[in-house]
Design a protein around this motif. Structure first.
Motif, short mmCIF file in Angstrom:
data_model
loop_
_atom_site.label_atom_id
_atom_site.label_comp_id
_atom_site.label_asym_id
_atom_site.label_seq_id
_atom_site.Cartn_x
_atom_site.Cartn_y
_atom_site.Cartn_z
N GLU A 125 -6.80 21.57 -0.23
CA GLU A 125 -7.07 20.89 -1.50
C GLU A 125 -7.26 19.41 -1.24
O GLU A 125 -6.68 18.85 -0.31
CB GLU A 125 -5.89 21.11 -2.45
N GLU A 126 -8.06 18.78 -2.07
CA GLU A 126 -8.29 17.34 -1.96
C GLU A 126 -8.73 16.79 -3.30
O GLU A 126 -9.31 17.50 -4.12
CB GLU A 126 -9.35 17.04 -0.90
N TRP A 127 -8.40 15.53 -3.54
CA TRP A 127 -8.88 14.84 -4.72
C TRP A 127 -8.79 13.34 -4.50
O TRP A 127 -8.06 12.88 -3.63
CB TRP A 127 -8.14 15.28 -5.98
N ILE A 128 -9.52 12.61 -5.30
CA ILE A 128 -9.53 11.15 -5.20
C ILE A 128 -8.49 10.58 -6.15
O ILE A 128 -8.34 11.06 -7.28
CB ILE A 128 -10.93 10.59 -5.54
N THR A 129 -7.81 9.55 -5.70
CA THR A 129 -6.90 8.80 -6.55
C THR A 129 -7.08 7.33 -6.23
O THR A 129 -7.69 6.98 -5.21
CB THR A 129 -5.43 9.25 -6.34
N GLU A 130 -6.60 6.50 -7.10
CA GLU A 130 -6.68 5.07 -6.84
C GLU A 130 -5.45 4.39 -7.42
O GLU A 130 -4.73 4.97 -8.23
CB GLU A 130 -7.96 4.46 -7.40
N GLY A 131 -5.25 3.17 -6.97
CA GLY A 131 -4.12 2.42 -7.46
C GLY A 131 -4.44 0.94 -7.52
O GLY A 131 -5.24 0.44 -6.72
N LYS A 132 -3.84 0.27 -8.48
CA LYS A 132 -4.01 -1.17 -8.62
C LYS A 132 -3.19 -1.87 -7.55
O LYS A 132 -2.01 -1.58 -7.38
CB LYS A 132 -3.58 -1.62 -10.01
N ALA A 133 -3.83 -2.76 -6.83
CA ALA A 133 -3.14 -3.52 -5.78
C ALA A 133 -2.38 -4.68 -6.41
O ALA A 133 -2.77 -5.20 -7.46
CB ALA A 133 -4.15 -4.03 -4.76
N GLY A 134 -1.31 -5.09 -5.76
CA GLY A 134 -0.55 -6.24 -6.25
C GLY A 134 0.68 -6.47 -5.40
O GLY A 134 1.26 -5.53 -4.86
N GLY A 135 1.04 -7.71 -5.25
CA GLY A 135 2.20 -8.06 -4.46
C GLY A 135 1.89 -9.29 -3.62
O GLY A 135 0.74 -9.71 -3.49
N PHE A 136 2.94 -9.86 -3.04
CA PHE A 136 2.78 -11.07 -2.25
C PHE A 136 2.54 -10.71 -0.79
O PHE A 136 3.31 -9.95 -0.20
CB PHE A 136 4.03 -11.95 -2.38
N GLY A 137 1.49 -11.25 -0.22
CA GLY A 137 1.16 -10.98 1.18
C GLY A 137 0.23 -9.79 1.30
O GLY A 137 0.17 -8.93 0.43
N LEU A 138 -0.48 -9.74 2.41
CA LEU A 138 -1.49 -8.70 2.62
C LEU A 138 -0.90 -7.29 2.60
O LEU A 138 -1.41 -6.40 1.93
CB LEU A 138 -2.22 -8.96 3.95
N ARG A 139 0.19 -7.07 3.34
CA ARG A 139 0.80 -5.74 3.38
C ARG A 139 1.25 -5.30 1.99
O ARG A 139 0.91 -4.22 1.52
CB ARG A 139 1.99 -5.71 4.33
N ASN A 140 2.02 -6.14 1.33
CA ASN A 140 2.57 -5.76 0.02
C ASN A 140 1.47 -5.58 -1.03
O ASN A 140 1.58 -4.71 -1.89
CB ASN A 140 3.58 -6.79 -0.46
N TYR A 141 0.44 -6.41 -0.95
CA TYR A 141 -0.66 -6.32 -1.92
C TYR A 141 -1.29 -4.92 -1.87
O TYR A 141 -1.42 -4.26 -2.90
CB TYR A 141 -1.69 -7.41 -1.61
N TRP A 142 -1.68 -4.48 -0.67
CA TRP A 142 -2.34 -3.18 -0.57
C TRP A 142 -1.36 -2.01 -0.61
O TRP A 142 -1.70 -0.91 -1.04
CB TRP A 142 -3.26 -3.12 0.65
N ALA A 143 -0.11 -2.25 -0.21
CA ALA A 143 0.92 -1.22 -0.37
C ALA A 143 1.12 -0.94 -1.85
O ALA A 143 1.43 0.20 -2.25
CB ALA A 143 2.22 -1.66 0.29
N GLY A 144 0.93 -1.96 -2.68
CA GLY A 144 1.03 -1.77 -4.13
C GLY A 144 0.03 -0.73 -4.62
O GLY A 144 0.34 0.06 -5.52
N SER A 145 -1.16 -0.72 -4.03
CA SER A 145 -2.16 0.28 -4.45
C SER A 145 -1.75 1.69 -4.03
O SER A 145 -2.00 2.65 -4.76
CB SER A 145 -3.55 -0.07 -3.92
N ILE A 146 -1.08 1.81 -2.89
CA ILE A 146 -0.57 3.11 -2.47
C ILE A 146 0.55 3.56 -3.42
O ILE A 146 0.57 4.72 -3.84
CB ILE A 146 -0.01 3.03 -1.02
#
Length: 189
Positions: A161-182
């Motif tokens: 099974e597979e499907w697309i999902t997305e998340g809004k990015a946010g947070g301080f610093g590069l890691r936290n910003y994109w981890a927010g989208s996860i």
């Protein structure tokens, strides 16, 4: 006897090719492999490809170091028998930095690319169901990360099974910003 064989064939086919998330209803446990960034494209970001590559490894580590917050099993209502980041770390280490950034405002993976990404994961061929996020597009201009959620047979690497999902990015610093989208994408599972 022929009816029984036909029934078993159709049941197996439906499980393998599934309709929506229903193909997962009988799956009790999964092995989680993290986020595969090997085919992702990044748009609108100021950071270097090398900074992103480092951030990708550190984002995956959050599934271990902040397991309560990034709890895949809780979101899926399935037991996670193992979290193994080795396979995604290996494929992420092979990212071609010169192809990571894009000037295109849209990007997505087709079915063949997703299947190839699963087949490229260096995992042991043992019975079970694996799950991985395949990162597709990190769009800084829209503060969005787009991911393919993929469940697959760990022995054959066939996609269940597979499907697309997305998340809004946010947070301080590069890691936290994109981890927010996860984190936000996890909430949609």
């Amino acid at each position: 006897m022929k009816k029984l064989i036909l029934f078993l064939f159709l049941s197996t086919s439906l499980f393998c090719f599934g309709q929506g998330k229903s193909a997962l209803k009988d799956v009790q446990s999964i092995k989680f492999y993290g986020v595969d960034y090997s085919q992702v494209k990044v748009f609108g970001a100021d950071e270097s490809p090398l900074q992103f590559k480092d951030a990708f490894r550190r984002i995956n580590e959050l599934f271990i170091t902040e397991a309560k917050k990034y709890n895949v099993g809780k979101q899926l209502r399935k037991e996670v028998t193992e979290i193994s980041l080795d396979a995604v770390n290996q494929v992420n280490d092979g990212i071609n930095l010169s192809e990571l950034m894009t000037s295109k405002t849209e990007y997505s993976l087709d079915k063949e690319q997703i299947s190839a990404a699963i087949k490229a994961l260096p995992i042991q061929k043992i019975p079970g169901v694996g799950m991985v996020f395949i990162a597709q597009f990190l769009d800084k201009s829209k503060n969005r990360g787009t991911y393919e959620v993929v469940f697959f047979d760990t022995e054959t690497k066939e996609i269940i099974e597979e499907w697309i999902t997305e998340g809004k990015a946010g947070g301080f610093g590069l890691r936290n910003y994109w981890a927010g989208s996860i984190y936000k994408a996890l909430k949609q599972l």
